[in-house]
Design an enzyme around this catalytic site. Structure first.
Site, PDB file in Angstrom:
ATOM      1  N   HIS A 260       0.844  -1.198   0.000  1.00  0.00           N
ATOM      2  CA  HIS A 260       0.000   0.000   0.000  1.00  0.00           C
ATOM      3  C   HIS A 260       0.878   1.247   0.000  1.00  0.00           C
ATOM      4  O   HIS A 260       0.462   2.309   0.422  1.00  0.00           O
ATOM      5  CB  HIS A 260      -0.909   0.056   1.216  1.00  0.00           C
ATOM      6  CG  HIS A 260      -1.455  -1.252   1.627  1.00  0.00           C
ATOM      7  ND1 HIS A 260      -0.818  -2.082   2.507  1.00  0.00           N
ATOM      8  CD2 HIS A 260      -2.578  -1.892   1.252  1.00  0.00           C
ATOM      9  CE1 HIS A 260      -1.547  -3.172   2.671  1.00  0.00           C
ATOM     10  NE2 HIS A 260      -2.595  -3.093   1.920  1.00  0.00           N
TER      11      HIS A 260
ATOM     12  N   HIS B   5     -11.304  11.702   6.326  1.00  0.00           N
ATOM     13  CA  HIS B   5     -11.985  11.656   7.604  1.00  0.00           C
ATOM     14  C   HIS B   5     -13.426  12.146   7.481  1.00  0.00           C
ATOM     15  O   HIS B   5     -14.330  11.614   8.134  1.00  0.00           O
ATOM     16  CB  HIS B   5     -11.221  12.503   8.628  1.00  0.00           C
ATOM     17  CG  HIS B   5     -11.744  12.364  10.017  1.00  0.00           C
ATOM     18  ND1 HIS B   5     -11.874  11.142  10.647  1.00  0.00           N
ATOM     19  CD2 HIS B   5     -12.192  13.295  10.913  1.00  0.00           C
ATOM     20  CE1 HIS B   5     -12.372  11.322  11.864  1.00  0.00           C
ATOM     21  NE2 HIS B   5     -12.578  12.612  12.047  1.00  0.00           N
TER      22      HIS B   5
ATOM     23  N   ILE C  78     -15.507  11.940   4.789  1.00  0.00           N
ATOM     24  CA  ILE C  78     -16.364  10.943   4.163  1.00  0.00           C
ATOM     25  C   ILE C  78     -16.570   9.751   5.099  1.00  0.00           C
ATOM     26  O   ILE C  78     -17.670   9.193   5.199  1.00  0.00           O
ATOM     27  CB  ILE C  78     -15.786  10.511   2.787  1.00  0.00           C
ATOM     28  CG1 ILE C  78     -16.865   9.825   1.960  1.00  0.00           C
ATOM     29  CG2 ILE C  78     -14.587   9.603   2.923  1.00  0.00           C
ATOM     30  CD1 ILE C  78     -16.414   9.507   0.546  1.00  0.00           C
TER      31      ILE C  78
ATOM     32  N   GLY D  68      -6.723   3.162  21.249  1.00  0.00           N
ATOM     33  CA  GLY D  68      -5.820   3.971  20.432  1.00  0.00           C
ATOM     34  C   GLY D  68      -4.537   4.368  21.126  1.00  0.00           C
ATOM     35  O   GLY D  68      -3.592   4.799  20.475  1.00  0.00           O
TER      36      GLY D  68
ATOM     37  N   ARG E 213      -0.908   7.067  15.877  1.00  0.00           N
ATOM     38  CA  ARG E 213      -0.626   5.875  16.674  1.00  0.00           C
ATOM     39  C   ARG E 213      -1.170   4.596  16.062  1.00  0.00           C
ATOM     40  O   ARG E 213      -0.557   3.561  16.197  1.00  0.00           O
ATOM     41  CB  ARG E 213      -1.273   6.042  18.048  1.00  0.00           C
ATOM     42  CG  ARG E 213      -0.645   7.185  18.810  1.00  0.00           C
ATOM     43  CD  ARG E 213      -0.304   6.759  20.200  1.00  0.00           C
ATOM     44  NE  ARG E 213       0.596   7.732  20.783  1.00  0.00           N
ATOM     45  CZ  ARG E 213       1.437   7.431  21.764  1.00  0.00           C
ATOM     46  NH1 ARG E 213       1.473   6.209  22.256  1.00  0.00           N
ATOM     47  NH2 ARG E 213       2.225   8.337  22.264  1.00  0.00           N
TER      48      ARG E 213
END
Lengths: 557, 557
Positions: free
Chosen positions: A217, A395, A397, A480, A537
């Site tokens: 990717h 972010h 959409i 997170g 992160r």
């Protein structure tokens, strides 16, 4: 570039529909991915694979007897959600437990990890083997940090073969881990894929050069070089793989030479003549090689070589029959088809009994979620703009899609007279699933935690509301790992929760405490130069072309 | 573009080596292509397929039980030579006769056609079914002029299945012809492949547009249009295919949605959802569809849809098991491997007994061929330059490779004490094979004809030499159909032969007659503005990037 599509945001889902439509003898569609359409013996361990879409035949093309029992299919290059993993696993499992196996990427680790927990909680024994074959992504002494690329085929194949012969879950896990430890891959890239509707490729490699070790990717590689001849590519890649030989390596190896999309078969075959020669010169015996497109990245120009080091046990499992849309070996007798209507029935969410008060609270929650949806829709562009500065600009959409899915689910729950807890829980699941990415998971977890804390169904006190806010914050930081100062949404949430708690303790009612807390949160956010999702992160993929810039296909000529 | 290669001129051959190396359970290498590496029952009809390389899995990836018995592999996008077709067929045949099946392109028709004649002459009953599925290449009332594209799979598959169940040659031909008449394809292209080492793509399609019906080597399409959505592409292509429905069409159809190289799987699956819907809406029943890369053109951006109209007989054969590197259906029991050393032995050319006089004449012929080789080498660049004006600029490299192969073969024949006839015949075969293309075939045929006319082995008289020159000219015009004034090599050869005959009749000796004829030929050639190979009439492919501009791969970084 990707040329054939309708609405870019529906591309990945529709591709899975088309895959299933053209392979009904192998695959049945379930919400979140695919499972085998053929009957699997009871108590066979279900090997569930998956990850982002755009890598066909990985992952959905590898489902069938002797290989995977199901594949969870995320959006393009994006991890599937926890609930997708849960549903596919539940639909595919036959009572023998589930092995989740996938490439080692942060987003997948997050969602498959949470699904593993939920599956075990639901009484389905579930274990995980992550694939870490890419030697370019971390040094050998940190092998657990390596990414998974085309070597995932060896792990899936070995696990699937073990399951097929009736091994129990412990044993399937053991051989899958062993396969992973004996698999090494290295890739080179010449050019990037372009997502449907995107104007720019995901990354660039300078003309006339190649990038050694560049990820599927666009994850960073080791170095860039001037182009080589096929012979020189083989020298380079085989050399580096042999330097990274596993401790337990013997003298037998299965090479997998993989094209990522636009390096075509003839080029791979030319390269393979050198690979074979070099392996033989190194005194190795070659067992059942594979040359072709096994893990692609849409139309990425690149290739990878995997060496799978075999002992007797692994060779037996590597050589065992398998029968899937894209990978076949030996002969497997044809099997009866499952009754597909039963799959959908098994996955229908039943409405939990609730009191009128819980239903009334559900109705309030539904209205609240609708306000959130409308607010997000209003600010979608702004979210995208802010995100584009530091991240990939998707972010806005993502949040809109998540909120829309949550609102739709909440409306349905009201119609079905669900209580507030189930309504919010399902809304949270839908949010996480449709928003996608890490922030989808974070919001999903937060909303679920809030719902659980408020589950009495009565009007909450200010203290109870503050506790719910605290629970939501905790869910986000647990997942997170962000702290105040990391410039994430935690910077805005912490003052909100602390103010809410203080005002509740001081005797304010819910509305007053909420309003004061919201003001404190806005001020804290304004004090940071930038507010963005927790990408630093837990972001699984590098930036990609902005989804907010996606175009509709041109009209007819 | 094609990026992974060594010497561009060895690319196609090496790719076949690598294909075989990675698929030894299926394929054995023979000079000119591949055959099955597994034992085929005696008297099974051998279905021999082939054409240019660069189309994997067509054609060598389709060799195995239930499909082809062998594949003849030409250079990239170029027909194989007659002797390649002959050798592969001879190595694969099991006593039941041979069906040659290939796409309808002029070069293939020329070489497979001549091989069919030679195989029958050698006592191997051989028939031909050409594939003509591409509806864009000629109107329905001239179906026999249509080109073959991805629909060749249906014809090969049906023929292979019929052979596998033991049908005799007549029956295999009958069902293959029926399959061809019931197969229709239409493609679209977005971009061109680039040959290894070439600086320019083969053709161009304007950015943001697509070409409807453009052929797999850049043959002209019907029209160019602005890009469409996937749904619109399906409407367009399915619509045109249904308009071209075969007379005998029923209500069952096997769709084959084929990617040509860089239109990837996910795009094909998205498109397939619409194709399936449209076919169902048209009242058709879909039988065993195929979606994937079945006939590629290196990294060409394009796709095609084939509709194969089935009756009971064709459905049975389409659904029958097959087991090849790239196409598998059902289950075929594993088979013993052949002894590969026997193949090579069967193809060794035995030295025919000859007299000392014939050997001495062979030695002279060897020296003559060496002079020709050196002369061609000296003028290689000039040949390429002239050809690049009207054609693809590869005439110099082709002539050099042909002459080198002929000279090498002639030297070996001298060592093996072969007589002049066999020496020249083998040299001609090697010339035709290595030069490739139409001009290779023409020179091969001409030299063979000269050799046969001179076969007494004695010093020829001027009349005999003139008759040999006439035979050579006749072979060229028989094959290529060119006439004086077409600006081909016939313009130079006719005055040569006529002058030679006149001088011989007037009593000149061979050397004098030859010299006078050569002068006449040069003058005639100079009188035309341009001299080029017979492309106007029998060139199989459109122009491609000049081979004389091929580059070596860059050195190591």
């Amino acid at each position: 570039m990707t040329r054939v599509f309708d609405r870019p945001e529906e591309f990945a889902e529709t591709a899975i529909d088309g895959l299933v439509a053209s392979h009904r003898q192998y695959l049945a569609r379930v919400d979140g991915g695919v499972i085998r359409s053929t009957v699997t013996p009871e108590n066979q361990v279900a090997v569930i694979i998956g990850g982002g879409s755009g890598h066909y035949p990985a992952f959905a093309g590898l489902v069938g007897p002797g290989l995977a029992a199901g594949s969870v299919c995320g959006n393009l290059f994006a991890s599937p959600s926890t609930s997708q993993v849960f549903r596919v696993s539940k639909a595919a499992q036959r009572g023998g437990g589930v092995l989740l196996s996938y490439g080692n990427y942060a987003g997948d680790v997050l969602h498959f990890g949470e699904a593993e927990r939920q599956l075990n909680e639901a009484g389905i024994p579930t274990r995980t083997v992550r694939v870490t074959d890419d030697i370019a992504s971390a040094p050998l002494d940190q092998i657990e940090k390596r990414r998974g690329i085309a070597g995932d085929l060896t792990v899936f194949k070995v696990a699937g073969a073990a399951a097929e012969r009736g091994d129990d879950l412990d044993e399937v896990v053991r051989v899958a881990e062993k396969a992973n430890l004996n698999t090494r891959s290295l890739g080179v890239a010449f050019g990037s894929p372009t997502l449907p509707g995107a104007e720019e490729p995901l990354f660039t490699v300078p003309e006339g050069q190649f990038s050694l070790g560049l990820g599927i990717h666009g994850e960073p590689g080791i170095s860039e070089h001037d182009m080589l001849s096929a012979k020189e590519f083989a020298d380079l890649i085989v050399g580096k793989l042999l330097e990274d030989k596993p401790e337990a390596a013997g003298t037998r190896v299965a090479p997998i030479l993989n094209g990522l999309g636009t390096v075509k078969y003839e080029e791979l075959f030319v390269l393979y003549t050198h690979v074979e020669r070099l392996l033989v010169e190194a005194g190795l015996e070659i067992v059942e090689p594979e040359v072709g497109e096994l893990v692609t990245s849409l139309d990425m120009a690149g290739l990878s070589l995997t060496l799978f080091w075999l002992d007797d046990e692994l060779e037996t499992l590597w050589s065992a029959p398998a029968d899937t849309p894209a990978f076949r070996k030996g002969a497997i007798a044809s099997r009866d088809r499952i009754d597909e209507s039963e799959i959908a029935a098994a996955l229908v969410v039943e409405t939990v009994d609730s009191t009128p008060a819980q239903q009334a609270a559900g109705s309030v929650a539904n209205r609240l979620i609708e306000v959130v949806r409308a607010t997000i829709e209003e600010h979608e562009e702004e979210f995208g703009r802010i995100d584009a500065i530091a991240g990939d600009g998707d972010h806005g959409i993502g949040m809109r899609r998540g909120a829309e899915a949550a609102a739709k689910s909440a409306r349905e729950s009201v119609e079905l007279q669900r209580g507030v807890e189930q309504l919010v829980e399902l809304a949270a699941e839908n949010w996480a699933e449709k928003a996608g990415g890490t922030s989808g998971a974070l919001w999903g977890a937060a909303i679920t935690a809030v719902a659980k804390t408020l589950s009495s169904g009565e009007q909450p006190t200010a203290e109870q509301a503050a506790a719910a806010a605290r629970a939501g914050l905790k869910a986000i930081t647990d997942l997170g790992k962000a702290e105040v100062g990391d410039k994430t949404l935690v910077d805005a949430l912490v003052p909100f929760v602390e103010t809410f708690e203080a005002r509740a303790a001081a005797g304010d009612d819910v509305a007053t405490a909420f309003t004061t807390a919201a003001t404190a949160s806005r001020e804290a956010a304004a004090a940071t130069s930038e507010l963005r999702p927790l990408k630093g992160r837990a972001r699984p993929w590098p930036r990609r072309a902005s989804a907010t810039r996606m175009r509709e296909p041109s009209p007819c000529p």
